[in-house]
Design a protein around this motif. Structure first.
Motif, PDB file in Angstrom:
ATOM      1  N   ASP A  95       0.882   5.528  -0.679  1.00 51.77           N
ATOM      2  CA  ASP A  95       0.105   6.746  -0.855  1.00 51.77           C
ATOM      3  C   ASP A  95       0.741   7.593  -1.948  1.00 51.77           C
ATOM      4  O   ASP A  95       1.956   7.636  -2.106  1.00 51.77           O
ATOM      5  CB  ASP A  95       0.064   7.550   0.445  1.00 51.77           C
ATOM      6  N   TYR A  96      -0.113   8.248  -2.698  1.00 56.12           N
ATOM      7  CA  TYR A  96       0.396   9.214  -3.660  1.00 56.12           C
ATOM      8  C   TYR A  96      -0.519  10.428  -3.643  1.00 56.12           C
ATOM      9  O   TYR A  96      -1.697  10.338  -3.284  1.00 56.12           O
ATOM     10  CB  TYR A  96       0.494   8.628  -5.074  1.00 56.12           C
ATOM     11  N   HIS A  97       0.030  11.545  -3.991  1.00 52.88           N
ATOM     12  CA  HIS A  97      -0.703  12.801  -3.894  1.00 52.88           C
ATOM     13  C   HIS A  97      -0.589  13.539  -5.213  1.00 52.88           C
ATOM     14  O   HIS A  97       0.521  13.765  -5.717  1.00 52.88           O
ATOM     15  CB  HIS A  97      -0.151  13.660  -2.752  1.00 52.88           C
ATOM     16  N   ASP A 129     -11.589   7.912   0.806  1.00 51.10           N
ATOM     17  CA  ASP A 129     -10.247   8.507   0.714  1.00 51.10           C
ATOM     18  C   ASP A 129      -9.605   8.308  -0.651  1.00 51.10           C
ATOM     19  O   ASP A 129      -8.379   8.270  -0.772  1.00 51.10           O
ATOM     20  CB  ASP A 129      -9.323   7.926   1.799  1.00 51.10           C
ATOM     21  N   THR A 130     -10.430   8.155  -1.697  1.00 52.22           N
ATOM     22  CA  THR A 130      -9.902   8.036  -3.059  1.00 52.22           C
ATOM     23  C   THR A 130     -10.755   8.872  -3.998  1.00 52.22           C
ATOM     24  O   THR A 130     -11.800   9.413  -3.616  1.00 52.22           O
ATOM     25  CB  THR A 130      -9.914   6.572  -3.553  1.00 52.22           C
ATOM     26  N   ASP A 131     -10.287   8.997  -5.220  1.00 56.10           N
ATOM     27  CA  ASP A 131     -11.099   9.628  -6.264  1.00 56.10           C
ATOM     28  C   ASP A 131     -11.691   8.570  -7.193  1.00 56.10           C
ATOM     29  O   ASP A 131     -11.990   8.836  -8.355  1.00 56.10           O
ATOM     30  CB  ASP A 131     -10.259  10.618  -7.064  1.00 56.10           C
ATOM     31  N   ILE A 132     -11.861   7.352  -6.666  1.00 58.52           N
ATOM     32  CA  ILE A 132     -12.370   6.222  -7.437  1.00 58.52           C
ATOM     33  C   ILE A 132     -13.834   6.007  -7.091  1.00 58.52           C
ATOM     34  O   ILE A 132     -14.215   6.038  -5.918  1.00 58.52           O
ATOM     35  CB  ILE A 132     -11.556   4.946  -7.143  1.00 58.52           C
ATOM     36  N   GLN A 178     -18.338   6.733  -3.931  1.00 61.56           N
ATOM     37  CA  GLN A 178     -16.913   6.998  -3.786  1.00 61.56           C
ATOM     38  C   GLN A 178     -16.288   6.010  -2.810  1.00 61.56           C
ATOM     39  O   GLN A 178     -16.795   5.791  -1.711  1.00 61.56           O
ATOM     40  CB  GLN A 178     -16.692   8.425  -3.288  1.00 61.56           C
ATOM     41  N   HIS A 201     -14.747  12.320 -10.659  1.00 57.73           N
ATOM     42  CA  HIS A 201     -14.436  13.045  -9.420  1.00 57.73           C
ATOM     43  C   HIS A 201     -14.495  14.547  -9.638  1.00 57.73           C
ATOM     44  O   HIS A 201     -14.995  15.297  -8.779  1.00 57.73           O
ATOM     45  CB  HIS A 201     -13.055  12.625  -8.919  1.00 57.73           C
ATOM     46  N   LYS A 210       0.847  -1.188   0.000  1.00 57.15           N
ATOM     47  CA  LYS A 210       0.000   0.000   0.000  1.00 57.15           C
ATOM     48  C   LYS A 210       0.879   1.233   0.000  1.00 57.15           C
ATOM     49  O   LYS A 210       1.685   1.450   0.912  1.00 57.15           O
ATOM     50  CB  LYS A 210      -0.920  -0.010   1.216  1.00 57.15           C
TER      51      LYS A 210
END
Length: 729
Positions: free
Chosen positions: A7-9, A488-491, A485, A706, A5
């Motif tokens: 994280d990316y921003h 905590d994602t844009d998926i 949604q 999104h 896992k």
């Protein structure tokens, strides 16, 4: 391997289509017309065309003798050993004398060496193609047409001459069809023959082949049947005539079949240790011919034999143009089937060995899967192996063919039936497709039943039409989803499938798994309105009904003012946007007659009516005068609708009209509509179809779902009287 896992921003502004085009400097792709290159002339182009149409000139000069020659020689010899008995046997399937099977094993192979692009397929006789040709020859030249004498014996010489003419003319037509289809780049037709369809069709053809050989196994004289249900009639006739079976023929077929099966089992067990498979068919044919000659099977036991096989090559003869009209339908079917089988098998070997097969460089014969596998496994690398096998067949035709005149036809029939084992194994597709894809299973079953009952040509047409119709039906029954949604994602995923996906409050996101076009546009709208949980049509109907009541109320008010005021000047309009103005003239006569009390009373009444009219006028002018809330109707529980159009691959006029209706209907119930994830070619088609206008702009179209959701949350419920015209973020 377990994914870690991470994280990316990513930080970027919200982006609609207009801003995306500006940021990415979008320009329409230039259209290239390939036909213009057809008329260009240069030395390089002439060389490329020559190598394209005559591939042997490209690969033969670079042929590595040391690396490939030995493998090709061994592979060619192995294939020739198989091709000899198969050529003799498959000629019986085509209803022709056995020697023509040898001809078909020589000419096509040598010519494919020059023009073919597959390095591994073994061109020549094939069971499915042979039985298709046999269907034509036996239906147009049945045995009943050649009966002679009191005993009603068949004149085989005359019958065979007519059938050879039919087969040769049919071959010319098939070749012309395939050459023509290749010139117009019709190779894409193979895409409409799915793998389940081809496997089912070849399985049904193998059943046809099996039934056609029963008369040779039992030594029966059967009537010729053609057309729909001909296979059923043949099976019934075989069952009725079983008591007339020739015992010697049945025993010969059984012995030959057992020997062939044992040799194949031995080859399967020892294939790792043998440089080449044991030629079971060739050994069986040689042994059966020797026994038949020594024992006299034909004279003593009535076993039918091949008969005279002329030595040498026959001179070419022109086809009969008079037969073209009766053969053209059969020729087209055989051309498509033969091409589909050859190109499908050719692509399998091309992918395995890393080269390309030109689907438009087809050839008016087919190929055998079993011989192709032997050619590959024996070390064959190019069509040099095919050339070696064709030369071996030529030697047999010229010198050795007449040695097989005492070969029993029952042995050839046994060889054909045993070689059907591979295609008969395809019945296991039913179980595997039941577990994996039942739509493909439906195609398999329909193809098989249609081919068995309606014969090979009609069966193929019905199976192709059915598979295409099934594609249309599947686009009419896609999966419609309301997306939520993932935390905590844009998926955004289907809330029915992802338990953690949550709908965004106030925003509905809708997605279809198939493109929208004329056949499913109405179903798309119905599913959208149903999944949103709001009876859109009923709400619009109630809104129009209450607005109509308001209009009728104003009209009744107008009539009352006319009666009370005497000289009114009243202008009314609906709540669509025009104003209401009312002027009341109090009677001067009442004032002059000093009937002040009456005048005051009338004026008071007129003022009350005027106030009521003014109130109605304000409702009509106010933006919220026709809102659902003002009309006493329930408001939807969401203020924005996002259409995920990522599945759209094209749009037509019906799709564009349907999208406009969706915008119009949902705005009527105070829900703004946005679109997201549209592909660039689809956007270009929307522009060409005049979809975008003053009320629907590219600012309603966003780069992702999104983006659309975030924008919708920043711009809640719009006013129905003045639709939102978005500005740049």
């Amino acid at each position: 391997m377990e994914l870690r896992k991470r994280d990316y921003h990513v930080e970027r502004p919200l982006m609609n289509q207009e801003q995306l085009e500006e940021l990415g400097c979008w320009t329409s792709a230039t259209t290239t017309y390939q036909w213009r290159t057809w008329f260009q002339c240069s030395r390089a182009r002439a060389r490329a065309l020559l190598f394209h149409h005559l591939p042997v000139l490209a690969w033969l000069p670079r042929y590595p003798l040391r690396d490939w020659l030995l493998g090709d020689l061994l592979a060619g010899l192995s294939v020739a050993i198989m091709q000899l008995p198969q050529g003799l046997a498959y000629a019986l399937l085509a209803g022709l004398p056995p020697v023509f099977g040898l001809y078909s094993s020589f000419y096509p192979v040598f010519i494919y060496f020059l023009f073919g692009t597959s390095r591994h397929i073994s061109v020549g006789t094939f069971a499915v193609m042979s039985v298709m040709v046999g269907t034509v020859t036996e239906s147009l030249a049945p045995d009943e047409n050649f009966l002679q004498g009191v005993n009603s014996t068949v004149d085989e010489v005359a019958r065979d001459a007519v059938r050879v003419q039919l087969a040769s003319t049919l071959s010319v037509l098939v070749g012309l069809f395939q050459v023509g289809l290749g010139l117009v780049r019709f190779g894409f037709v193979v895409t409409y023959l799915s793998e389940p369809l081809v496997r089912s069709y070849t399985t049904a053809a193998s059943v046809q082949v099996f039934v056609s050989q029963l008369k040779y196994v039992f030594g029966l004289q059967l009537s010729s049947h053609s057309g729909p249900l001909s296979l059923i009639y043949t099976v019934l006739e075989v069952c009725l005539k079983l008591p007339q079976s020739v015992v010697g023929t049945v025993v010969t077929a059984l012995v030959a079949g057992v020997v062939l099966v044992l040799v194949k089992l031995l080859n399967d067990k020892l294939h790792r240790y043998l440089p080449m498979p044991i030629p079971g068919e060739l050994l069986t044919l040689i042994g059966a011919t020797g026994i038949s000659y020594g024992v006299g099977l034909k004279a003593r036991f009535g076993v039918d034999v091949v008969g005279d096989i002329p030595a040498g090559l026959l001179p070419p003869a022109a086809p009969s143009p008079q037969l073209f009209p009766s053969l053209v339908g059969y020729a087209f079917t055989i051309a498509v089937v033969g091409f589909a089988i050859a190109i499908s098998l050719g692509k399998i070997f091309a992918l395995r060995h890393g080269y390309r097969v030109d689907s438009n460089q087809c050839f008016p014969v087919s190929c055998s899967m079993s011989r192709s596998l032997v050619q590959e496994s024996a070390g064959g690398n190019t069509q040099v192996a095919g050339a070696v096998s064709s030369l071996f067949i030529l030697i047999i035709i010229v010198k050795l063919g007449e040695l097989f005149r005492d070969l029993p036809k029952a042995v050839l029939a046994a060889a054909i039936i045993v070689n059907l084992k591979g295609m008969m194994k395809q019945f296991s597709d039913i179980c595997s497709l039941w577990k994996s894809n039942r739509m493909d299973l439906l195609i398999w079953l329909v193809t098989f039943v249609a081919t068995i009952l309606l014969n090979l040509d009609i069966g193929l047409a019905i199976s192709v039409v059915f598979s295409l119709l099934l594609v249309v039906v599947r686009t009419q029954l896609p999966r419609y989803s309301i997306l939520g949604q993932v935390p905590d994602t844009d998926i955004y995923q289907d809330v029915a499938e992802y338990s953690e996906a949550r709908e965004v409050p106030g925003v509905k996101v809708f997605r279809s798994s198939a493109t929208m076009y004329f056949a499913n546009a109405e179903l798309y709208s119905d599913a959208l309105k149903q999944r949103c949980g709001v009876d859109v049509d009923h709400l619009i109907s109630q809104k129009k009904k209450r607005l109509r009541k308001q209009e009728q109320k104003l009209k009744r008010l107008q009539k009352s003012l006319q009666k009370e005021a005497g000289a009114p000047s009243i202008q009314t309009a609906t709540s669509e946007g025009t104003s209401v103005s009312i002027q009341v003239n109090i009677s001067i006569r009442d004032m002059e007659s000093n009937n002040v009390e009456d005048s005051k009373a009338k004026a008071s009444t007129g003022n009350e009516l005027e106030d009521a009219a003014a109130s109605g006028q304000e409702d009509a002018k106010a933006p919220n005068g026709s809102t659902l809330k003002a009309l006493g109707l329930p408001q939807p529980h969401f203020h924005s609708l996002v259409l995920d159009l990522g599945a759209l691959s094209f749009v037509d006029t019906v799709c564009i009209k349907n999208l406009k209706n969706i915008f119009s209907d949902f705005r009527e119930i105070e829900v703004e509509v946005y679109m997201a994830a549209c592909h660039t070619p689809v956007i270009a088609q929307l522009e060409a179809g005049h979809f975008f206008d003053a009320s629907i702009t590219k600012q309603h179209l966003f780069a992702s779902v999104h983006d659309a959701v975030l924008f919708a949350l920043q711009h809640p419920r719009p006013s129905p009287a003045s639709p939102v015209l978005m500005t740049k973020l």
